[in-house]
Design a protein around this motif. Structure first.
Motif, PDB file in Angstrom:
ATOM      1  N   VAL A 215      48.542  35.069 -28.850  1.00 42.87           N
ATOM      2  CA  VAL A 215      48.644  36.517 -29.020  1.00 42.87           C
ATOM      3  C   VAL A 215      50.124  36.885 -28.957  1.00 42.87           C
ATOM      4  N   GLU A 249      48.498  45.398 -16.870  1.00 39.03           N
ATOM      5  CA  GLU A 249      47.039  45.294 -16.819  1.00 39.03           C
ATOM      6  C   GLU A 249      46.420  45.590 -18.188  1.00 39.03           C
ATOM      7  N   GLU A 252      47.182  42.772 -20.724  1.00 40.99           N
ATOM      8  CA  GLU A 252      46.306  41.610 -20.554  1.00 40.99           C
ATOM      9  C   GLU A 252      44.900  41.898 -21.088  1.00 40.99           C
ATOM     10  N   LYS A 253      44.423  43.128 -20.882  1.00 36.78           N
ATOM     11  CA  LYS A 253      43.088  43.499 -21.348  1.00 36.78           C
ATOM     12  C   LYS A 253      43.018  43.435 -22.878  1.00 36.78           C
ATOM     13  N   GLU A 255      45.052  41.744 -24.897  1.00 33.47           N
ATOM     14  CA  GLU A 255      45.236  40.349 -25.328  1.00 33.47           C
ATOM     15  C   GLU A 255      43.917  39.582 -25.274  1.00 33.47           C
ATOM     16  N   ILE A 256      43.147  39.811 -24.224  1.00 34.45           N
ATOM     17  CA  ILE A 256      41.855  39.127 -24.080  1.00 34.45           C
ATOM     18  C   ILE A 256      40.912  39.522 -25.218  1.00 34.45           C
ATOM     19  N   VAL A 257      40.847  40.834 -25.512  1.00 38.09           N
ATOM     20  CA  VAL A 257      39.950  41.317 -26.566  1.00 38.09           C
ATOM     21  C   VAL A 257      40.388  40.803 -27.935  1.00 38.09           C
ATOM     22  N   LYS A 259      42.247  38.157 -28.716  1.00 35.24           N
ATOM     23  CA  LYS A 259      42.041  36.708 -28.830  1.00 35.24           C
ATOM     24  C   LYS A 259      40.558  36.390 -28.966  1.00 35.24           C
ATOM     25  N   ARG A 260      39.724  37.125 -28.223  1.00 37.44           N
ATOM     26  CA  ARG A 260      38.283  36.890 -28.280  1.00 37.44           C
ATOM     27  C   ARG A 260      37.748  37.191 -29.682  1.00 37.44           C
ATOM     28  N   GLU A 263      38.639  34.401 -32.006  1.00 36.54           N
ATOM     29  CA  GLU A 263      37.851  33.187 -31.782  1.00 36.54           C
ATOM     30  C   GLU A 263      36.377  33.375 -32.145  1.00 36.54           C
TER      31      GLU A 263
END
Length: 324
Positions: A215, A249, A252-253, A255-257, A259-260, A263
């Protein structure tokens, strides 16, 4: 030395932007490692354009070109076409049939992400938040009252399958709604109508860099216009702030979404997704699989912030395509 065909142009309103992206790629490919060829893809012609702007027709039977009696076959294709046929799966499927590797995602992922409605429908069951929406196909009966009761005002009317903000309108009154529908239908025969999300807009690049899903630094979009339209994107009517002015915070939230989503969809190559942050939650708007690659485009800005130069970014894409 590997021969790289850089395809650019396309059949949509985005062709001029694509030509600019393609030329940036051409000018930043390491000539000591690759021989690059500019290939213009238009409805009326597919041609190789040499440095003197002479044109040589592409043989569509095997995607080759003959120059001065010598036939050239390409080892890999660098896809820089925004819109159809480079971002909707058509070129990917064609090249796969010819067994020619290319730098963007596969044909199914390309077709899926190009269709905003279908992509968001796939991601919703995974908990990825999206705007309240309504869909229309050309010829559908339009019940203005029922649609606006669902999505509210203001709302956005968008072509379902297009980019660079062509055909998008922000509708503030009932009187503006039907003209916005007409404008969107000029770009596509499917329309997505979305509720207005009042929050911070960010753009998130996700790439496979050296074999790892990465990301890139997030960009905050501050448009001088009513929304991030064509003028804001390409004519300097916006601020693009990288890294975005958001908390660690929230970073990071998002980035997670992002990247998810990359994938879940089994993506390859480049992607750039747009989000609106509302009440401390990111809402996804869309994903671009052949994002702008000009010097001023968002993804190259993000790569630079991450310490990745344009030559490194493009070489990585080519090497990964050749490995695949």
């Amino acid at each position: 030395m590997k021969k790289v065909a850089i395809i650019m142009g396309g059949y949509s309103s985005e062709y001029k932007i694509s030509l600019t992206s393609g030329n940036v790629v051409f000018n930043n490919i390491d000539s000591s490692k690759f021989t690059a060829y500019r290939i213009h893809i238009f409805k009326e012609k597919w041609v190789y354009v040499d440095q003197n702007d002479a044109e040589f027709p592409i043989d569509k039977n095997d995607f080759s070109v003959t120059v001065d009696g010598t036939k050239i076959n390409f080892d890999v294709v660098f896809n820089a076409i925004h819109g159809t046929p480079g971002e909707d799966g058509l070129m990917q499927a064609y090249l796969e049939l010819l067994n020619i590797p290319q730098t963007s995602c596969d044909y199914y992922q390309s077709a899926l992400t190009f269709n905003k409605r279908d992509m968001l429908s796939v991601l919703k069951p995974y908990g990825i938040k999206t705007a309240t929406s309504f869909y229309l196909n050309l010829g559908d009966k339009i019940n203005v009252e029922a649609i606006l009761e669902k999505v509210g005002l203001p709302c956005f009317v968008k072509p379902n399958k297009s980019g660079s903000s062509f055909g998008i309108s922000k509708v503030k009154t009932t009187e503006e709604f039907l003209p916005a529908i007409e404008s969107a239908y000029k770009e596509d025969d499917e329309i997505i109508i979305e509720s207005f999300l009042d929050g911070i807009e960010v753009s998130v690049g996700v790439i496979n860099y050296k074999g790892k899903v990465t990301v890139l630094p997030i960009t905050e979009i501050v448009s001088e216009n009513d929304f991030f339209d064509y003028e804001a994107k390409y004519l300097g009517k916006s601020q693009e702030i990288t890294p975005a002015r958001i908390s660690e915070e929230m970073k990071e939230k998002i980035e997670i979404v992002a990247k998810r989503a990359y994938e879940i969809l089994k993506m390859k190559g480049f992607s750039r997704s747009e989000f609106i942050i509302v009440d401390n939650e990111p809402f996804m708007l869309e994903m671009n699989t052949v994002p702008g690659l000009t010097d001023g485009s968002i993804l190259p800005q993000q790569a630079q912030e991450a310490g990745i130069s344009l030559p490194e970014l493009f070489e990585n894409a080519i090497e990964l395509a050749l490995q695949n």
